[in-house]
Scaffold this active site. Structure first.
Site, PDB file in Angstrom:
ATOM      1  N   CYS A   1       0.839  -1.193   0.000  1.00 54.76           N
ATOM      2  CA  CYS A   1       0.000   0.000   0.000  1.00 54.76           C
ATOM      3  C   CYS A   1       0.878   1.248   0.000  1.00 54.76           C
ATOM      4  CB  CYS A   1      -0.901  -0.002   1.233  1.00 54.76           C
ATOM      5  SG  CYS A   1      -2.117   1.348   1.263  1.00 54.76           S
TER       6      CYS A   1
ATOM      7  N   ASP B   1       0.284   3.849   1.647  1.00 54.95           N
ATOM      8  CA  ASP B   1       0.100   4.542   2.921  1.00 54.95           C
ATOM      9  C   ASP B   1       1.452   5.061   3.412  1.00 54.95           C
ATOM     10  OD1 ASP B   1      -0.148   4.959   5.856  1.00 54.95           O
ATOM     11  OD2 ASP B   1      -2.160   4.134   5.572  1.00 54.95           O
TER      12      ASP B   1
ATOM     13  N   ARG C   1       2.529   5.786   6.188  1.00 55.43           N
ATOM     14  CA  ARG C   1       2.996   5.287   7.483  1.00 55.43           C
ATOM     15  C   ARG C   1       3.633   3.911   7.383  1.00 55.43           C
ATOM     16  NH1 ARG C   1      -2.795   5.475  10.099  1.00 55.43           N
ATOM     17  NH2 ARG C   1      -3.132   4.504   8.053  1.00 55.43           N
TER      18      ARG C   1
ATOM     19  N   HIS D   1      -1.884  -3.963   5.361  1.00 56.51           N
ATOM     20  CA  HIS D   1      -1.574  -3.431   6.689  1.00 56.51           C
ATOM     21  C   HIS D   1      -2.847  -3.098   7.442  1.00 56.51           C
ATOM     22  CE1 HIS D   1      -2.503   0.882   5.897  1.00 56.51           C
ATOM     23  NE2 HIS D   1      -2.209   0.558   4.651  1.00 56.51           N
TER      24      HIS D   1
ATOM     25  N   CYS E   1      -6.124   0.008   6.968  1.00 60.23           N
ATOM     26  CA  CYS E   1      -5.947   0.445   5.580  1.00 60.23           C
ATOM     27  C   CYS E   1      -7.137   1.271   5.107  1.00 60.23           C
ATOM     28  CB  CYS E   1      -5.766  -0.767   4.672  1.00 60.23           C
ATOM     29  SG  CYS E   1      -5.518  -0.348   2.942  1.00 60.23           S
TER      30      CYS E   1
END
Length: 221
Positions: free
Chosen positions: A52, A54, A56, A111, A114
């Protein structure tokens, strides 16, 4: 929304990126030989990581990988469109990694928490976010499976994240280069989920259908 600026009128987010670049330049000078070798030798990554985007979840941080060790594809909700879907971005990376870089392991890593998985829970305005709406349709099969299984609401997102990774592994096998490599024992495909709060990875065991801690799953000491 107003962009935050410092007293001299510089965008604070850009300023932060520039300061980070300055720190990198110092690191580059300290290890110039390493970076020169990266630039002059053909890349030889160990894994194709499909994860992903993302901000983080940073693959190189999670795996302690150095530059040159991960060939990364990152998108909303770590999707692998099936080979017939008409999206060449992921497929091209898969074929390049296996055919030209000699990669023999593919990790699809989801993760916890999400947002891409949760996106289907609310209406997506087609006039403003049409691309996002079409993309997260790749997560629908997981949502439908979990709904049909009547998973309790508190557990639903976590179950959907797991189911979604499993579906992406299925989608990987729609690519001839992957299916052939797996059949011949040359390519391994792996489904992982990273828990952001615990800093732990769970791995999917296709033989049992269970999820186990990564270190336990691979028999690490």
């Amino acid at each position: 929304m107003t962009t935050a600026k410092d007293s001299s009128g510089i965008d604070l987010d850009i300023k932060d990126a520039v300061e980070g670049y300055e720190r990198f330049r110092l690191e580059f000078e300290r290890d110039r030989t390493f970076f020169k070798n990266l630039a002059t030798k053909k890349q030889k990554p160990k894994l194709l990581w499909i994860g992903c985007c993302d901000s983080r979840v940073v693959p190189s941080q999670i795996t302690s990988a150095d530059p040159g060790e991960l060939f990364e594809v990152r998108n909303i909700a770590n999707c692998v469109p099936p080979s017939w879907a008409g999206d060449d971005t992921v497929g091209a990376a898969i074929e390049y990694a296996l055919a030209h870089l000699g990669v023999d392991d593919i990790v699809v890593c989801g993760h916890s928490g999400c947002g891409g998985i949760q996106a289907l829970a609310e209406p997506i305005p087609p006039d403003q976010e049409a691309h996002l709406g079409r993309w997260v349709e790749y997560t629908r099969r997981a949502h439908e499976l979990v709904a049909a299984a009547r998973v309790p609401e508190p557990e639903r997102i976590g179950a959907t994240i797991k189911a979604h990774v499993q579906f992406q592994l299925d989608n990987l096998m729609t690519y001839e280069i992957v299916a052939k490599g797996v059949a011949e024992g040359r390519v391994g495909i792996h489904g992982w989920i990273y828990d952001m709060e615990l800093g732990e990875i769970q791995a999917y065991d296709p033989k049992t259908g269970a999820w186990r801690g990564l270190l336990d799953a691979v028999g690490a000491p």
